[in-house]
Design an enzyme around this catalytic site. Structure first.
Site, PDB file in Angstrom:
ATOM      1  N   HIS A  34       0.702  -0.889  -0.063  1.00 14.02           N
ATOM      2  CA  HIS A  34       0.083  -0.350   0.092  1.00 14.02           C
ATOM      3  C   HIS A  34       0.971   0.956  -0.301  1.00 14.02           C
ATOM      4  O   HIS A  34       1.408   1.349   0.719  1.00 14.02           O
ATOM      5  CB  HIS A  34      -0.838   0.053   1.225  1.00 14.02           C
ATOM      6  CG  HIS A  34      -1.843   1.663   1.269  1.00 14.02           C
ATOM      7  ND1 HIS A  34      -2.707   1.355   0.879  1.00 14.02           N
ATOM      8  CD2 HIS A  34      -1.549   2.309   2.071  1.00 14.02           C
ATOM      9  CE1 HIS A  34      -3.295   2.650   1.485  1.00 14.02           C
ATOM     10  NE2 HIS A  34      -2.095   3.397   1.559  1.00 14.02           N
ATOM     11  N   CYS A 102      -4.639   1.670  -4.162  1.00 11.90           N
ATOM     12  CA  CYS A 102      -4.030   2.770  -3.779  1.00 11.90           C
ATOM     13  C   CYS A 102      -2.426   3.606  -4.502  1.00 11.90           C
ATOM     14  O   CYS A 102      -2.159   3.950  -4.682  1.00 11.90           O
ATOM     15  CB  CYS A 102      -3.965   2.256  -2.673  1.00 11.90           C
ATOM     16  SG  CYS A 102      -2.886   0.854  -2.269  1.00 11.90           S
TER      17      CYS A 102
END
Length: 501
Positions: A34, A102
């Protein structure tokens, strides 16, 4: 605010578990990544929407890695406008493991801010996993998990007000695959309720009826309420501060006397700033006096400033063109500024100039603010401005950078408003129609505002233009419209266009 460092913070969503699955995949995986973009004193990330937190205090814990991507001179308010542009694509219901996670968000931010991608091993991890034999086995499950039918079951309602109306289809995941699938599907996954994106309806009647034409009997409530797309939002003091900062930086660095402003130029810049602030409070309907020193100064700075530092000048001219006097000045046939801009910056492919190009597209839209500008666009003889604008649109409709799509689509719509049903500029109208249909056939952006702007452009262009309708039919416009009819956010407008053709 001076140059800002841009950092990428990298987190491991698996907390070290990813390595356990490496033998199963035949692929060395250190983490399930992420990422967040750190700039302007905050950390920005995709987590059910575009969110920001105090640096180091996001829900993802301590960063595994920190990468300095570079520095940016783009003002924070321009970055915020960029986030507003892409926000409709980064909401919960549009999250997808492979296509919209993301890391896609941080990659777009990085390209906008510093003109470079985030590290490839982060960007390509999901695709690399799914390219393994094991990945090929779980891909159908991934696709099913992120289908519209199952999104409401897994992550919430597809659209506000429609939760529960689509019966969920169970996704059968073998127990031995559940852990890995859940880890991968968490990549930047949404965590809050979905936000709706409603098409923005223009508000000023503009469609020009042709006496006796069958279209004048049609009820077109969306198409008949329309206004030019103009870009008026600005933090005017910040723009001028940034220009002065760049001038001082270049003077110190290069010792080039072209960056040395005399007292008259400094005074005139300050006066221009205040006049623009005053005019902005009246929606730019109040004329702004352009001192005689300003245009030569801007020309000189545009020629000498590094390309990435020219955007404050473009932004100031964007606002000047909204005013009656500024519009008249820059659309004079003797002023070469706009033709030069249309032939160069507006169609550049240089990633370092994305911020300059974005502001240039907005500047072009603002030409339509006054009759003087519209007449300049349609005028025959000399530079064919209509043709140059159509070229900008034709090239821009195929633009890969999503942030630029709204600017290009806005110019397309403004052009359609002045070309619709027109016997003049017939060649340019046909070029615009052909490019628009070709783009709409091969791509839907899934950005409600952009797709509705394109539909508005198409419907407006074809209104009371029989030849255009015949050409669009030959180009299979009915097939093009089918994909828009199947989406709730574009269905109403697509139906109106369909009644025209």
């Amino acid at each position: 605010m001076g140059s800002q460092e841009v950092w990428l913070h990298v987190y491991d969503l698996s907390n070290g578990m990813a390595r356990q699955f490496s033998p199963m995949l035949g692929l060395n995986i250190d983490a399930i990544f992420h990422t967040g973009i750190v700039v302007y004193g905050k950390e920005w990330y995709f987590g059910g929407g575009i969110l920001s937190d105090v640096i180091g205090f996001t829900p993802y814990g301590v960063p595994l890695e920190k990468h300095l991507l570079g520095t940016t001179d783009i003002p924070q308010e321009v970055f915020m406008e960029f986030l507003d542009e892409i926000r409709p694509r980064f909401v919960m219901e549009k999250y997808h493991l492979l296509e919209n996670n993301c890391n896609h968000f941080t990659n777009e931010c990085a390209m906008f801010l510093v003109g470079k991608h985030i590290p490839e091993h982060i960007r390509d991890l999901p695709a690399n996993v799914l390219n393994t034999p094991f990945g090929a086995m779980i891909k159908p499950m991934i696709d099913q998990m992120f289908s519209p039918q199952n999104w409401g079951q897994n992550m919430g309602s597809v659209m506000p007000g429609f939760g529960g109306q689509i019966p969920p289809t169970p996704v059968a995941i073998p127990p031995q695959l559940a852990s890995l699938t859940n880890l991968m599907s968490g990549l930047g996954g949404p965590s809050t309720a979905p936000s709706s994106v409603l098409p923005r309806a223009p508000s000023r009647a503009f469609l020009q009826p042709v006496s006796g034409h069958p279209h004048i009997k049609l009820l077109l409530p969306l198409l008949s309420k329309c206004e030019f797309v103009l870009f008026k939002k600005a933090e005017i003091p910040t723009i001028f501060d940034k220009l002065n900062q760049f001038i001082l930086e270049e003077l110190k660095t290069t010792r080039n006397r072209d960056f040395l402003l005399n007292d008259a130029q400094k005074r005139d810049l300050a006066t221009l700033q205040q006049d623009l602030i005053n005019s902005s409070t009246k929606e730019y309907t109040v004329s702004v006096n352009i001192p005689s020193t300003i245009s030569p100064l801007f020309d000189r700075l545009l020629a000498t400033l590094p390309p990435s530092k020219r955007f404050p000048i473009i932004d100031i001219i964007r606002l000047l063109i909204l005013t009656p006097e500024g519009n008249k000045f820059y659309t004079s046939s003797s002023n070469p500024f706009l033709p030069t801009l249309l032939k160069t910056v507006a169609i550049t492919k240089d990633p370092q100039l994305r911020a300059v190009q974005l502001l240039t597209l907005r500047l072009i839209c603002n030409i339509f603010a006054w009759d003087e500008g519209i007449n300049y666009i349609l005028k025959k003889g000399g530079e064919n401005i209509t043709s140059l604008l159509v070229e900008v649109v034709v090239q821009g409709l195929h633009e890969n950078e999503k942030i630029l799509k709204k600017g290009v689509s806005s110019i397309c719509y403004n052009l359609a408003l002045v070309l619709e049903g027109s016997g003049q500029n017939q060649e340019e109208a046909l070029q615009l129609l052909s490019a628009l249909l070709h783009t709409m056939e091969n791509e839907t952006t899934q950005d409600s505002e952009v797709d509705n702007l394109r539909l508005m452009s198409l419907g407006t262009l074809l209104y009371c233009w029989s030849e255009g309708v015949d050409i669009s039919v030959s180009l299979e416009v009915h097939s093009v419209l089918e994909k828009y009819l199947s989406r709730k956010d574009t269905e109403a407008l697509a139906k109106e266009v369909l009644t025209i053709v």
